[in-house]
Structures are given as C-alpha cells and as structure tokens.
Design a protein around this motif. Structure first.
Motif, mmCIF file in Angstrom:
data_model
loop_
_atom_site.group_PDB
_atom_site.id
_atom_site.type_symbol
_atom_site.label_atom_id
_atom_site.label_comp_id
_atom_site.label_asym_id
_atom_site.label_seq_id
_atom_site.Cartn_x
_atom_site.Cartn_y
_atom_site.Cartn_z
ATOM 1 N N VAL A 11 0.842 -1.194 0.000
ATOM 2 C CA VAL A 11 0.000 0.000 0.000
ATOM 3 C C VAL A 11 0.879 1.247 0.000
ATOM 4 O O VAL A 11 0.573 2.237 -0.669
ATOM 5 C CB VAL A 11 -0.963 -0.019 1.210
ATOM 6 C CG1 VAL A 11 -1.708 1.297 1.316
ATOM 7 C CG2 VAL A 11 -1.923 -1.178 1.110
ATOM 8 N N SER A 12 1.978 1.223 0.685
ATOM 9 C CA SER A 12 2.895 2.367 0.723
ATOM 10 C C SER A 12 3.432 2.685 -0.671
ATOM 11 O O SER A 12 3.573 3.852 -1.034
ATOM 12 C CB SER A 12 4.067 2.095 1.662
ATOM 13 O OG SER A 12 3.613 1.808 2.951
ATOM 14 N N VAL A 13 3.731 1.660 -1.446
ATOM 15 C CA VAL A 13 4.244 1.866 -2.796
ATOM 16 C C VAL A 13 3.165 2.506 -3.671
ATOM 17 O O VAL A 13 3.433 3.434 -4.437
ATOM 18 C CB VAL A 13 4.736 0.536 -3.400
ATOM 19 C CG1 VAL A 13 5.100 0.701 -4.860
ATOM 20 C CG2 VAL A 13 5.905 -0.008 -2.611
ATOM 21 N N VAL A 14 1.941 2.052 -3.555
ATOM 22 C CA VAL A 14 0.842 2.610 -4.338
ATOM 23 C C VAL A 14 0.588 4.057 -3.942
ATOM 24 O O VAL A 14 0.411 4.929 -4.796
ATOM 25 C CB VAL A 14 -0.438 1.752 -4.164
ATOM 26 C CG1 VAL A 14 -1.641 2.437 -4.792
ATOM 27 C CG2 VAL A 14 -0.238 0.370 -4.745
ATOM 28 N N VAL A 15 0.587 4.335 -2.644
ATOM 29 C CA VAL A 15 0.378 5.713 -2.171
ATOM 30 C C VAL A 15 1.509 6.618 -2.646
ATOM 31 O O VAL A 15 1.273 7.744 -3.087
ATOM 32 C CB VAL A 15 0.232 5.748 -0.633
ATOM 33 C CG1 VAL A 15 0.276 7.169 -0.113
ATOM 34 C CG2 VAL A 15 -1.055 5.057 -0.205
ATOM 35 N N ALA A 16 2.735 6.143 -2.586
ATOM 36 C CA ALA A 16 3.872 6.949 -3.054
ATOM 37 C C ALA A 16 3.748 7.238 -4.543
ATOM 38 O O ALA A 16 4.031 8.363 -4.989
ATOM 39 C CB ALA A 16 5.182 6.229 -2.756
ATOM 40 N N ALA A 17 3.318 6.260 -5.330
ATOM 41 C CA ALA A 17 3.142 6.480 -6.765
ATOM 42 C C ALA A 17 2.029 7.483 -7.026
ATOM 43 O O ALA A 17 2.153 8.340 -7.915
ATOM 44 C CB ALA A 17 2.840 5.161 -7.462
ATOM 45 N N VAL B 48 1.030 9.910 -4.975
ATOM 46 C CA VAL B 48 1.523 11.225 -4.563
ATOM 47 C C VAL B 48 2.436 11.808 -5.639
ATOM 48 O O VAL B 48 2.338 12.990 -5.981
ATOM 49 C CB VAL B 48 2.231 11.147 -3.197
ATOM 50 C CG1 VAL B 48 3.003 12.416 -2.903
ATOM 51 C CG2 VAL B 48 1.222 10.858 -2.091
ATOM 52 N N ALA B 49 3.311 10.975 -6.197
ATOM 53 C CA ALA B 49 4.207 11.451 -7.259
ATOM 54 C C ALA B 49 3.404 11.898 -8.479
ATOM 55 O O ALA B 49 3.708 12.930 -9.092
ATOM 56 C CB ALA B 49 5.191 10.353 -7.638
ATOM 57 N N LEU C 90 1.182 16.342 -11.768
ATOM 58 C CA LEU C 90 -0.030 16.990 -12.262
ATOM 59 C C LEU C 90 -0.125 18.436 -11.776
ATOM 60 O O LEU C 90 -0.472 19.334 -12.554
ATOM 61 C CB LEU C 90 -1.267 16.201 -11.830
ATOM 62 C CG LEU C 90 -2.599 16.678 -12.381
ATOM 63 C CD1 LEU C 90 -2.629 16.569 -13.898
ATOM 64 C CD2 LEU C 90 -3.730 15.878 -11.771
ATOM 65 N N ALA C 91 0.214 18.668 -10.525
ATOM 66 C CA ALA C 91 0.183 20.035 -9.985
ATOM 67 C C ALA C 91 1.226 20.913 -10.674
ATOM 68 O O ALA C 91 0.955 22.083 -10.991
ATOM 69 C CB ALA C 91 0.423 20.009 -8.477
ATOM 70 N N LEU C 92 2.416 20.375 -10.923
ATOM 71 C CA LEU C 92 3.451 21.141 -11.627
ATOM 72 C C LEU C 92 3.010 21.468 -13.049
ATOM 73 O O LEU C 92 3.229 22.577 -13.538
ATOM 74 C CB LEU C 92 4.771 20.368 -11.637
ATOM 75 C CG LEU C 92 5.458 20.190 -10.289
ATOM 76 C CD1 LEU C 92 6.684 19.299 -10.435
ATOM 77 C CD2 LEU C 92 5.839 21.526 -9.691
ATOM 78 N N ALA C 93 2.385 20.502 -13.716
ATOM 79 C CA ALA C 93 1.891 20.742 -15.074
ATOM 80 C C ALA C 93 0.798 21.807 -15.072
ATOM 81 O O ALA C 93 0.758 22.667 -15.959
ATOM 82 C CB ALA C 93 1.383 19.440 -15.684
ATOM 83 N N ALA C 94 -0.078 21.770 -14.084
ATOM 84 C CA ALA C 94 -1.136 22.787 -13.994
ATOM 85 C C ALA C 94 -0.539 24.171 -13.753
ATOM 86 O O ALA C 94 -1.003 25.165 -14.330
ATOM 87 C CB ALA C 94 -2.116 22.426 -12.883
ATOM 88 N N ALA C 95 0.488 24.255 -12.920
ATOM 89 C CA ALA C 95 1.142 25.541 -12.667
ATOM 90 C C ALA C 95 1.814 26.063 -13.942
ATOM 91 O O ALA C 95 1.739 27.256 -14.251
ATOM 92 C CB ALA C 95 2.157 25.406 -11.543
#
Length: 125
Positions: free
Chosen positions: A12-18, A20-21, A26-31
């Motif tokens: 689950v940690s690996v999925v959550v980390a992916a 978040v990345a 996506l946030a950087l692309a939106a900015a």
C-alpha cells in the motif's frame, strides 16, 4: 494455498507513493499551464494595445514614428515588439510581440509566446 499476509506488507505504501508522485507532477503541469496562459494573455493584450497605438499614430500623426509608439505600448504591457508593419501611407498597423514566460517547472529552459494584432483606421465616408 493461502498467502502469507507478511509478504504483502508495504504494498500500500508503494501505491500511495506512486499516487503522490503523480499528483505532484499533475500540480506542476497545472502551474506551468497557468503561467503559459497568463503570458499568452499578456502578449495578446500588448499586441492589441501596440496595434491600436500605431494605428492612431498613423491617423493622427505626431512627432513619433508609429513603430516607436507601438514599441512603447508593447513594453508598457509587458512584451517586446518583434515587428510592426505600419507605413505612413497605409492606415493599417500589424504588430507582432513576444512575451517571456520564463523557466517552467517541468521544462527548465526559458520559454516565450508570440502574439499578433491588426488595427485598421476606418475613415467615415
């Protein structure tokens, strides 16, 4: 055959980390998109103002050349005049400006946008 639950630990940690990345990218692309759209609007505003100012100078000639007036209006609106087709004999001004975006978050090098505008003096009659 049953699975050993201890072997599944941390998946689950690996999925959550992916996830978040992915959200960070996506946030950087939106900015970046917001910066590009803002620069495009700035460039178009500067082009419109420069074309109108040059056309006014063509219609009501003053001491300055129409290209100089267009350059001044483009600079006042955050852009650089690239080209001004505004001969005194014509009552039409076509300008092209460029506005810097600067370095983007996902694409590091400096970028710029171009915009063009045309203003025509329509004499009554």
């Amino acid at each position: 055959m049953s699975r050993d639950p201890r072997r599944e630990r941390g998946s689950v940690s690996v999925v959550v980390a992916a996830m978040v990345a992915a959200f960070v990218v996506l946030a950087l692309a939106a900015a970046d998109l917001a910066r590009v759209l803002t620069a495009a609007a700035t460039a178009q505003t500067a082009a419109d103002a420069a074309a109108l100012a040059a056309a006014q100078e063509l219609f009501l000639p003053g001491d300055l050349e129409p290209a100089d007036v267009a350059r001044d209006y483009a600079a006042r609106n955050g852009a650089v005049l690239v080209d001004c087709e505004c001969e005194r004999e014509m009552l039409e001004a076509v300008v092209t400006v460029h506005a810097a975006i600067g370095p983007l978050l996902l694409f590091g090098d400096d970028r710029a946008v171009r915009a063009s505008a045309r203003a025509v003096v329509d004499l009554p009659g």
